[in-house]
Design an enzyme around this catalytic site. Structure first.
Site, short mmCIF file in Angstrom:
data_model
loop_
_atom_site.label_atom_id
_atom_site.label_comp_id
_atom_site.label_asym_id
_atom_site.label_seq_id
_atom_site.Cartn_x
_atom_site.Cartn_y
_atom_site.Cartn_z
N SER A 31 70.50 64.23 15.48
CA SER A 31 69.38 65.02 15.97
C SER A 31 68.02 64.51 15.53
O SER A 31 67.06 64.54 16.30
CB SER A 31 69.54 66.48 15.53
OG SER A 31 70.72 67.03 16.05
N HIS B 229 65.26 67.68 12.24
CA HIS B 229 64.58 67.65 13.52
C HIS B 229 63.09 67.37 13.31
O HIS B 229 62.50 66.52 13.99
CB HIS B 229 64.73 68.99 14.24
CG HIS B 229 66.12 69.30 14.65
ND1 HIS B 229 66.47 70.48 15.28
CD2 HIS B 229 67.28 68.60 14.52
CE1 HIS B 229 67.77 70.49 15.52
NE2 HIS B 229 68.28 69.37 15.06
#
Length: 208
Positions: free
Chosen positions: A111, A163
């Site tokens: 991610s 993230h």
């Protein structure tokens, strides 16, 4: 498909599949604070090629497949690799920084790297639309603010820190490679910088 992109997706598929079949392999290479602080820094890289399940793997690879062509077409293979790996490392470093005293913290997934590619593509293509209707700049702004909220609330299992770190990596590396964007996409550069500044302010003041 671009061979670099194919190689990254293929590597994620192979390593994740191996981990799905072998829990000891999964545990050996996942992101784990206690193990990393004990000297197993390889986990900061290897964990980005592991995934929790097939759905997690598919979502990350599909997202990468959708956004990577923008970066590849505009910046080329070498710069794309720099964005991907740099964002991966930034995501792991920020996660280590914020969770350094949480020895039981574990995480896996690409991610951080994928988010870096998303933000790079948003900077590079000012007409980029997410989901067909949402301007990329607005999506990026909302995404970063929601990540700050998730980091502060700590009420789910989403790796918001990775993230966010990946987004910062993609943002900084893309601008360093193409400083002309400061002139051509000034509005977007400033808009995406706001939540990054907010994050570091909250961290410095101990509010996150």
């Amino acid at each position: 498909m671009n061979p670099i992109l194919l190689g990254i997706i293929g590597t994620n598929l192979l390593i994740s599949y191996k981990a799905f079949q072998d829990i000891s392999f999964f545990r050996k290479y996942e992101f784990h604070i206690a193990s990393i602080r004990a000297g197993e820094q390889i986990r900061m890289l290897s964990s980005a090629f592991l995934h929790a399940d097939w759905a997690h793997l598919f979502f990350n690879m599909f997202t990468l497949y959708m956004f990577a062509p923008v970066v590849l077409n505009i910046m080329g293979n070498i710069s794309f690799l720099l964005v991907y790996t740099g964002s991966l490392i930034c995501g792991s470093l920020l996660t280590l920084y914020f969770h350094q005293n949480d020895y039981s913290y574990r995480a896996v997934g690409a991610s951080g790297a994928v988010t870096g590619v998303i933000f790079s593509s948003i900077l590079l293509e000012d007409r980029l639309m997410i989901f067909g209707f949402l301007p990329g700049s607005l999506y990026g702004f909302i995404y970063l603010l929601s990540s700050i909220y998730g980091m502060k609330a700590k009420n789910d299992n989403i790796g918001h820190t990775a993230h966010f770190g990946g987004a910062i990596g993609g943002y900084v590396i893309t601008l360093s490679q193409m400083p002309i964007l400061f002139v051509e996409n000034t509005y977007m550069v400033i808009l995406l910088a706001v939540p990054i500044v907010i994050l570091f302010y909250l961290a410095k003041t101990g509010k996150i």
